[in-house]
Design an enzyme around this catalytic site. Structure first.
Site, PDB file in Angstrom:
ATOM      1  N   ASN A   1       0.853  -1.187   0.000  1.00 37.90           N
ATOM      2  CA  ASN A   1       0.000   0.000   0.000  1.00 37.90           C
ATOM      3  C   ASN A   1       0.897   1.249   0.000  1.00 37.90           C
ATOM      4  O   ASN A   1       1.705   1.431   0.918  1.00 37.90           O
ATOM      5  CB  ASN A   1      -0.897  -0.045   1.251  1.00 37.90           C
ATOM      6  CG  ASN A   1      -1.833   1.142   1.334  1.00 37.90           C
ATOM      7  OD1 ASN A   1      -1.430   2.276   1.116  1.00 37.90           O
ATOM      8  ND2 ASN A   1      -3.072   0.893   1.677  1.00 37.90           N
TER       9      ASN A   1
ATOM     10  N   HIS B   1      -3.823  -4.351   7.760  1.00 37.02           N
ATOM     11  CA  HIS B   1      -3.939  -3.217   8.680  1.00 37.02           C
ATOM     12  C   HIS B   1      -3.041  -3.376   9.900  1.00 37.02           C
ATOM     13  O   HIS B   1      -3.285  -4.211  10.754  1.00 37.02           O
ATOM     14  CB  HIS B   1      -5.363  -2.930   9.145  1.00 37.02           C
ATOM     15  CG  HIS B   1      -5.512  -1.477   9.535  1.00 37.02           C
ATOM     16  ND1 HIS B   1      -5.976  -0.508   8.679  1.00 37.02           N
ATOM     17  CD2 HIS B   1      -5.166  -0.841  10.673  1.00 37.02           C
ATOM     18  CE1 HIS B   1      -5.932   0.659   9.285  1.00 37.02           C
ATOM     19  NE2 HIS B   1      -5.438   0.484  10.495  1.00 37.02           N
TER      20      HIS B   1
ATOM     21  N   ARG C   1      -9.331   8.278  -1.002  1.00 32.54           N
ATOM     22  CA  ARG C   1     -10.308   8.706   0.022  1.00 32.54           C
ATOM     23  C   ARG C   1     -11.132   9.864  -0.489  1.00 32.54           C
ATOM     24  O   ARG C   1     -10.687  10.640  -1.343  1.00 32.54           O
ATOM     25  CB  ARG C   1      -9.579   9.114   1.310  1.00 32.54           C
ATOM     26  CG  ARG C   1      -8.930   7.953   2.053  1.00 32.54           C
ATOM     27  CD  ARG C   1      -8.396   8.415   3.396  1.00 32.54           C
ATOM     28  NE  ARG C   1      -9.451   8.529   4.365  1.00 32.54           N
ATOM     29  CZ  ARG C   1      -9.669   7.651   5.359  1.00 32.54           C
ATOM     30  NH1 ARG C   1      -8.884   6.617   5.514  1.00 32.54           N
ATOM     31  NH2 ARG C   1     -10.665   7.830   6.189  1.00 32.54           N
TER      32      ARG C   1
ATOM     33  N   GLU D   1     -11.264  -9.147   3.023  1.00 31.39           N
ATOM     34  CA  GLU D   1      -9.989  -8.811   3.659  1.00 31.39           C
ATOM     35  C   GLU D   1     -10.272  -8.607   5.138  1.00 31.39           C
ATOM     36  O   GLU D   1     -11.128  -7.797   5.513  1.00 31.39           O
ATOM     37  CB  GLU D   1      -9.369  -7.544   3.047  1.00 31.39           C
ATOM     38  CG  GLU D   1      -8.058  -7.193   3.749  1.00 31.39           C
ATOM     39  CD  GLU D   1      -7.214  -6.149   3.032  1.00 31.39           C
ATOM     40  OE1 GLU D   1      -7.328  -6.034   1.794  1.00 31.39           O
ATOM     41  OE2 GLU D   1      -6.442  -5.461   3.721  1.00 31.39           O
TER      42      GLU D   1
ATOM     43  N   HIS E   1       0.935   6.223   1.922  1.00 31.78           N
ATOM     44  CA  HIS E   1       1.636   7.186   2.774  1.00 31.78           C
ATOM     45  C   HIS E   1       2.861   7.805   2.126  1.00 31.78           C
ATOM     46  O   HIS E   1       3.447   8.743   2.670  1.00 31.78           O
ATOM     47  CB  HIS E   1       1.908   6.564   4.144  1.00 31.78           C
ATOM     48  CG  HIS E   1       0.600   6.287   4.827  1.00 31.78           C
ATOM     49  ND1 HIS E   1      -0.316   7.275   5.100  1.00 31.78           N
ATOM     50  CD2 HIS E   1      -0.005   5.120   5.180  1.00 31.78           C
ATOM     51  CE1 HIS E   1      -1.405   6.744   5.629  1.00 31.78           C
ATOM     52  NE2 HIS E   1      -1.239   5.432   5.681  1.00 31.78           N
TER      53      HIS E   1
ATOM     54  N   ARG F   1      -6.852  12.861   0.988  1.00 28.68           N
ATOM     55  CA  ARG F   1      -5.768  13.280   1.884  1.00 28.68           C
ATOM     56  C   ARG F   1      -4.424  12.679   1.494  1.00 28.68           C
ATOM     57  O   ARG F   1      -3.383  13.186   1.885  1.00 28.68           O
ATOM     58  CB  ARG F   1      -6.097  12.958   3.334  1.00 28.68           C
ATOM     59  CG  ARG F   1      -6.058  11.489   3.667  1.00 28.68           C
ATOM     60  CD  ARG F   1      -6.250  11.251   5.136  1.00 28.68           C
ATOM     61  NE  ARG F   1      -7.615  11.504   5.545  1.00 28.68           N
ATOM     62  CZ  ARG F   1      -8.179  10.908   6.605  1.00 28.68           C
ATOM     63  NH1 ARG F   1      -7.483  10.065   7.337  1.00 28.68           N
ATOM     64  NH2 ARG F   1      -9.425  11.148   6.922  1.00 28.68           N
TER      65      ARG F   1
ATOM     66  N   HIS G   1      -5.637   3.665  -1.645  1.00 25.76           N
ATOM     67  CA  HIS G   1      -6.965   4.054  -1.136  1.00 25.76           C
ATOM     68  C   HIS G   1      -7.248   5.491  -1.572  1.00 25.76           C
ATOM     69  O   HIS G   1      -6.596   6.424  -1.107  1.00 25.76           O
ATOM     70  CB  HIS G   1      -6.939   3.936   0.392  1.00 25.76           C
ATOM     71  CG  HIS G   1      -8.260   4.220   1.046  1.00 25.76           C
ATOM     72  ND1 HIS G   1      -8.433   4.112   2.399  1.00 25.76           N
ATOM     73  CD2 HIS G   1      -9.462   4.598   0.544  1.00 25.76           C
ATOM     74  CE1 HIS G   1      -9.692   4.407   2.709  1.00 25.76           C
ATOM     75  NE2 HIS G   1     -10.336   4.726   1.591  1.00 25.76           N
TER      76      HIS G   1
ATOM     77  N   THR H   1      -8.375   3.709   8.519  1.00 26.55           N
ATOM     78  CA  THR H   1      -9.611   2.937   8.457  1.00 26.55           C
ATOM     79  C   THR H   1      -9.819   2.206   9.787  1.00 26.55           C
ATOM     80  O   THR H   1      -9.127   1.244  10.091  1.00 26.55           O
ATOM     81  CB  THR H   1      -9.538   1.927   7.287  1.00 26.55           C
ATOM     82  OG1 THR H   1      -9.069   2.638   6.145  1.00 26.55           O
ATOM     83  CG2 THR H   1     -10.899   1.334   6.997  1.00 26.55           C
TER      84      THR H   1
ATOM     85  N   GLU I   1      -8.750   0.692  -3.119  1.00 28.24           N
ATOM     86  CA  GLU I   1      -9.644   0.722  -1.950  1.00 28.24           C
ATOM     87  C   GLU I   1     -10.564   1.917  -2.083  1.00 28.24           C
ATOM     88  O   GLU I   1     -10.100   3.045  -2.324  1.00 28.24           O
ATOM     89  CB  GLU I   1      -8.827   0.865  -0.668  1.00 28.24           C
ATOM     90  CG  GLU I   1      -7.993  -0.338  -0.346  1.00 28.24           C
ATOM     91  CD  GLU I   1      -7.192  -0.131   0.940  1.00 28.24           C
ATOM     92  OE1 GLU I   1      -7.341   0.911   1.600  1.00 28.24           O
ATOM     93  OE2 GLU I   1      -6.410  -1.018   1.265  1.00 28.24           O
TER      94      GLU I   1
HETATM   95  N1  PXP Z   1      -5.939  -3.043   3.928  1.00 29.61           N
HETATM   96  C1  PXP Z   1      -6.907  -2.098   4.001  1.00 29.61           C
HETATM   97  C2  PXP Z   1      -8.267  -2.449   3.497  1.00 29.61           C
HETATM   98  C3  PXP Z   1      -6.636  -0.805   4.495  1.00 29.61           C
HETATM   99  O1  PXP Z   1      -7.616   0.111   4.561  1.00 29.61           O
HETATM  100  C4  PXP Z   1      -5.318  -0.512   4.900  1.00 29.61           C
HETATM  101  C5  PXP Z   1      -4.991   0.856   5.421  1.00 29.61           C
HETATM  102  O2  PXP Z   1      -5.266   1.809   4.474  1.00 29.61           O
HETATM  103  C6  PXP Z   1      -4.340  -1.496   4.780  1.00 29.61           C
HETATM  104  C7  PXP Z   1      -4.680  -2.755   4.317  1.00 29.61           C
HETATM  105  C8  PXP Z   1      -2.911  -1.252   5.120  1.00 29.61           C
HETATM  106  O3  PXP Z   1      -2.772  -0.959   6.470  1.00 29.61           O
HETATM  107  P1  PXP Z   1      -1.382  -0.414   7.003  1.00 29.61           P
HETATM  108  O4  PXP Z   1      -1.110   0.861   6.261  1.00 29.61           O
HETATM  109  O5  PXP Z   1      -1.626  -0.213   8.460  1.00 29.61           O
HETATM  110  O6  PXP Z   1      -0.359  -1.458   6.711  1.00 29.61           O
END
Ligand code: PXP
Length: 247
Positions: A10, A193, A48, A154, A13, A52, A46, A104, A73
């Site tokens: 992901n 997550h 949003r 998931e 960030h 952001r 994601h 989330t 996402e």
């Molecule tokens: N899976 C989903 C559905 C999420 O919403 C997120 C966070 O955006 C993640 C995985 C990844 O989580 P993390 O950034 O904490 O590794």
């Protein structure tokens, strides 16, 4: 049944850091390509409602530039549905979204929201997009996801990752029984997550989980060791946990 465990990276960030200054650097698409080189099996982003981190332009560039599947996402809104149908990513993961949350928080309420969610699942699936629902490791939520016809769930593993030692084993047991139940329902099971080098092992060791989506920790580690090295170390932790389990 043993499945290969995919790693979805992901890159949200990277965009968070870029947006802190409002320019183009660091570029999340460059990070996605680097993740691909380092062994990521897919890229997760994601989009949003408040934009952001990831922007609409990022999604367009990701679709054009990456060679691994994109898992987009989205919240269950008409705006996000239209964007997903326009770009047709490989997969769409429907997540709950609240403007004021930092990240989330918790999974979708598929039990209470089935009537609202059905149209989104159907429209995405009709376009050949693999739909997943981001839910808590909870039997009733899994049953509701199966009733909606989503092929993938998931599991939100944040409670396990955040837990102290005593409650961690209880949270892990919840995940384990949810994974088995998902399998019985014929659902492909992903998890994500809050996963880190310290927490990934026991989740990766569950042979019925097909994919982990990991972001924040990897981007944070990239500051210290570089993104490729962080991804390779995570991949290796996942592989070691799987190999130990099947040995
Ligand atoms: N899976 C989903 C559905 C999420 O919403 C997120 C966070 O955006 C993640 C995985 C990844 O989580 P993390 O950034 O904490 O590794």
């Amino acid at each position: 049944m043993e499945t290969y465990l995919r790693l979805g990276v992901n890159i949200d960030h990277v965009a968070t850091i870029r947006n802190a200054r409002g320019g183009d650097h660091p570029d999340p698409v460059r990070a996605a390509k680097m993740a691909e080189q380092a062994g990521a099996d897919g890229i997760t982003a994601h989009l949003r409602e408040d934009r952001r981190h990831i922007s609409d332009a990022d999604i367009e560039r990701l679709i054009a530039d990456i060679n691994v599947p994109l898992n987009l996402e989205i919240a269950a809104t008409d705006e996000m549905l239209a964007i997903a149908l326009r770009h047709k990513p490989h997969a769409a993961c429907i997540v709950p979204e609240k403007r004021e949350e930092q990240t989330t928080e918790g999974g979708l309420d598929v039990v209470g929201g089935a009537n609202h969610l059905r149209r989104y699942v159907d429209k995405l699936a009709n376009e050949g997009i693999r739909v997943s629902l981001f839910i808590e490791p909870d039997k009733a939520q899994l049953d509701a996801a199966a009733r909606l016809g989503a092929p993938v769930v998931e599991l939100h593993v944040g409670a396990y990752c955040d837990a102290r030692q005593v409650t961690r084993s209880r949270e892990l047991a919840r995940i384990e029984s949810a994974v088995l139940h998902a399998h019985d329902l014929g659902l492909e099971c992903h998890a994500g997550h809050g996963l880190t080098y310290d927490t990934v092992g026991p989740v990766a060791a569950m042979p019925l989980i097909a994919e982990l989506n990991i972001g924040h920790f990897l981007i944070g580690e990239a500051i210290f060791t570089g993104l490729e090295s962080a991804i390779m170390r995570m991949r290796s932790a996942m592989d070691k946990a799987r190999a130990k389990k099947s040995a």
